[in-house]
Design a protein around this motif. Structure first.
Motif, PDB file in Angstrom:
ATOM      1  N   ASP A   1       0.745  -1.195  -0.089  1.00 23.28           N
ATOM      2  CA  ASP A   1      -0.005  -0.039  -0.030  1.00 23.28           C
ATOM      3  C   ASP A   1       0.901   1.119  -0.168  1.00 23.28           C
ATOM      4  O   ASP A   1       1.538   1.670   0.906  1.00 23.28           O
ATOM      5  CB  ASP A   1      -0.874  -0.134   1.224  1.00 23.28           C
ATOM      6  CG  ASP A   1      -2.080  -1.066   1.226  1.00 23.28           C
ATOM      7  OD1 ASP A   1      -1.806  -1.783   1.982  1.00 23.28           O
ATOM      8  OD2 ASP A   1      -2.825  -1.138   0.395  1.00 23.28           O
TER       9      ASP A   1
ATOM     10  N   VAL B   1      -2.753   3.232  -6.515  1.00 26.77           N
ATOM     11  CA  VAL B   1      -3.314   1.855  -6.513  1.00 26.77           C
ATOM     12  C   VAL B   1      -2.899   1.067  -7.756  1.00 26.77           C
ATOM     13  O   VAL B   1      -3.178   1.661  -8.692  1.00 26.77           O
ATOM     14  CB  VAL B   1      -4.796   2.324  -6.658  1.00 26.77           C
ATOM     15  CG1 VAL B   1      -5.788   0.882  -6.625  1.00 26.77           C
ATOM     16  CG2 VAL B   1      -5.413   3.131  -5.561  1.00 26.77           C
TER      17      VAL B   1
ATOM     18  N   HIS C   1      -7.258   5.067   4.543  1.00 25.40           N
ATOM     19  CA  HIS C   1      -5.814   5.134   4.866  1.00 25.40           C
ATOM     20  C   HIS C   1      -5.428   5.529   6.177  1.00 25.40           C
ATOM     21  O   HIS C   1      -4.246   5.526   6.577  1.00 25.40           O
ATOM     22  CB  HIS C   1      -4.982   5.819   3.736  1.00 25.40           C
ATOM     23  CG  HIS C   1      -4.945   5.049   2.328  1.00 25.40           C
ATOM     24  ND1 HIS C   1      -6.070   4.712   1.668  1.00 25.40           N
ATOM     25  CD2 HIS C   1      -3.788   4.558   2.079  1.00 25.40           C
ATOM     26  CE1 HIS C   1      -5.416   4.032   0.659  1.00 25.40           C
ATOM     27  NE2 HIS C   1      -4.086   3.849   0.771  1.00 25.40           N
TER      28      HIS C   1
ATOM     29  N   ARG D   1     -10.964  -6.352  -3.260  1.00 23.18           N
ATOM     30  CA  ARG D   1     -10.509  -5.092  -3.070  1.00 23.18           C
ATOM     31  C   ARG D   1     -11.218  -4.175  -4.300  1.00 23.18           C
ATOM     32  O   ARG D   1     -10.817  -4.605  -5.522  1.00 23.18           O
ATOM     33  CB  ARG D   1      -9.132  -4.814  -3.026  1.00 23.18           C
ATOM     34  CG  ARG D   1      -8.655  -3.449  -3.181  1.00 23.18           C
ATOM     35  CD  ARG D   1      -7.302  -3.140  -3.153  1.00 23.18           C
ATOM     36  NE  ARG D   1      -6.602  -3.086  -1.832  1.00 23.18           N
ATOM     37  CZ  ARG D   1      -5.529  -2.944  -1.510  1.00 23.18           C
ATOM     38  NH1 ARG D   1      -4.456  -2.898  -2.239  1.00 23.18           N
ATOM     39  NH2 ARG D   1      -5.001  -3.023  -0.201  1.00 23.18           N
TER      40      ARG D   1
ATOM     41  N   TYR E   1     -10.831   0.470  -1.399  1.00 24.83           N
ATOM     42  CA  TYR E   1      -9.682   1.468  -1.446  1.00 24.83           C
ATOM     43  C   TYR E   1      -9.936   2.797  -1.715  1.00 24.83           C
ATOM     44  O   TYR E   1      -9.985   3.024  -3.035  1.00 24.83           O
ATOM     45  CB  TYR E   1      -8.648   0.654  -2.520  1.00 24.83           C
ATOM     46  CG  TYR E   1      -7.373   1.010  -2.146  1.00 24.83           C
ATOM     47  CD1 TYR E   1      -6.330   0.424  -1.175  1.00 24.83           C
ATOM     48  CD2 TYR E   1      -6.573   2.001  -2.698  1.00 24.83           C
ATOM     49  CE1 TYR E   1      -5.134   0.761  -1.005  1.00 24.83           C
ATOM     50  CE2 TYR E   1      -5.193   2.158  -2.582  1.00 24.83           C
ATOM     51  CZ  TYR E   1      -4.701   1.491  -1.643  1.00 24.83           C
ATOM     52  OH  TYR E   1      -3.073   1.818  -1.456  1.00 24.83           O
TER      53      TYR E   1
ATOM     54  N   ASN F   1     -11.275   1.609   3.480  1.00 23.92           N
ATOM     55  CA  ASN F   1     -10.018   1.649   3.859  1.00 23.92           C
ATOM     56  C   ASN F   1      -9.599   3.193   2.947  1.00 23.92           C
ATOM     57  O   ASN F   1      -9.365   3.531   2.265  1.00 23.92           O
ATOM     58  CB  ASN F   1      -9.182   0.696   3.111  1.00 23.92           C
ATOM     59  CG  ASN F   1      -7.620   0.805   3.304  1.00 23.92           C
ATOM     60  OD1 ASN F   1      -7.413   1.838   3.931  1.00 23.92           O
ATOM     61  ND2 ASN F   1      -6.920   0.170   2.547  1.00 23.92           N
TER      62      ASN F   1
END
Length: 390
Positions: free
Chosen positions: A25, A30, A217, A245, A277, A215
């Motif tokens: 990550d 991405v 971050h 994901r 994400y 997510n």
């Protein structure tokens, strides 16, 4: 499910997702074949072998309307808090696509269990955003009916709603209902014991529940790398169910992936962990200062992936949204903002005794005694002579 492969420990895994090798990550980046994406940051439509989606121009415009109005609700609520009209506000800025896409995947008979940031999901379930403001203004405990909307009350305790959603799903399963639940939580909450316990219960009972992890971050000021050593969606393998994901800034991909996971749950295929994400472009809440723990360049990188701008670019490029449509939407957003500003300030304060009204379903002698004591205490102020010590 027939369209599955075997991942670690023999667990079910979606093709091209949980069986993939981990991808680091990197903030603002991405990459990797495991990411499901249908709309690039530039607004270009791409396709996925499993999670594809057929949409009409009307559906695309409707999704864009959702994104614009949800963001306006968020911006207006943040301004109201800064003006002292709300006690606090948890912004969803940057996470609109994850919430609108997943929310629009739900059927009327499904039930959503939110944290305290799912304003976009609330919008898709028909909850008036003014009712959300009442909660953060402190004049109610959540002014909507969970049964009516299939959208349960906000949960402040981090991760607790995953157990609520799993238990509700197990109940629907035993009732024979062809419905599913979805539990929303963040990357930080994935470290909570409640979440992992919910995973265990859901897995061993094949409960019809979708775990939707946004997510973004940052767990307040803790970065993602302090939460996990592998991509979050791969944690599902250890519990024996699939993980996938999805690009959380792509409303079409979030819609397609969540719709598939919910369908699997309703058909008896058990739970799925969806990792959206995405990125929290604002503060954790209005009491937070993100400049103290993250760099501005990281935020600027993610602004280029803005969920609203990519769908707008797709609409304009396809000729499905002209200036008249965009102008009308701007006017609708402004009218919504005015209604929220005026409505928020007009929300009545509850009487102090309202705190006793919904503690128990039936009368309770101890609660009645405490309420009577409160009434007497308040009355003592009315009876005291002016200027007397209180």
């Amino acid at each position: 499910m027939t369209d599955t492969v075997v991942g670690a420990a023999g667990a079910r895994a979606h093709p091209g997702t949980a069986a993939q090798a981990p991808t680091p990550d990197v903030p603002g980046e991405v990459a990797g074949p495991e990411l499901v994406q249908l709309l690039t940051p530039e607004g270009e439509r791409v396709h996925h072998p499993r999670y594809d989606l057929e949409t009409t121009p009307e559906e695309l415009r409707s999704l864009y309307r959702d994104l614009v109005l949800v963001r306006r609700v968020d911006v207006e609520a943040t301004a109201l808090q800064r003006q002292g009209e709300l006690g606090i506000w948890a912004s969803l800025l940057g996470q609109e696509a994850a919430q609108v896409g997943s929310g629009r995947a739900l059927l009327a008979r499904d039930h959503a269990f939110p944290t305290y940031r799912e304003h976009g999901v609330a919008w898709t379930r028909g909850v008036d955003p003014l009712q959300l403001l009442g909660l953060f203004r402190g004049v109610n405990h959540g002014g909507w009916d969970p049964a009516e909307h299939g959208f349960h009350l906000y949960t402040i305790v981090i991760g607790a709603q995953t157990l609520h959603a799993t238990g509700y799903a197990m109940g629907m399963q035993r009732d024979g209902a062809e419905a599913a639940t979805i539990a929303y939580f963040g990357d930080g909450a994935s470290s909570q014991g409640d979440v992992n316990e919910a995973f265990t219960f859901a897995s061993v009972t094949s409960a019809p529940v979708v775990f939707f992890c946004q997510n973004n971050h940052w767990a307040i000021s803790e970065p993602l790398e302090r939460q996990t050593r592998i991509p979050l969606y791969q944690r599902a393998l250890g519990f024996g169910f699939p993980g996938v994901r999805v690009d959380g800034n792509d409303v079409l991909a979030c819609l397609a992936v969540t719709r598939d996971a919910l369908r699997t749950a309703r058909e008896g295929g058990g739970p799925t962990l969806v990792e959206a994400y995405t990125y929290r472009m604002g503060a954790h809440t209005t009491s937070d200062d993100p400049t103290r723990y993250r760099i501005a360049s990281e935020v600027e990188q993610w602004k280029l992936k803005d969920p609203l701008e990519r769908l707008k670019a797709h609409l304009v490029r396809g000729g499905w949204a002209d200036q008249a449509f965009l102008d009308d939407l701007d006017r609708e957003a402004e009218a919504l903002a005015v209604r929220l500003r005026e409505g928020c300030r007009a929300l009545p304060d509850p009487p102090p005794t309202a705190m006793f009204d919904h503690v128990y379903a039936e009368p309770h002698p101890l609660l009645a005694e405490e309420r009577a004591g409160m009434v007497d205490y308040l009355a003592s102020f009315e009876d005291a002579p002016e200027g007397a010590a209180r």
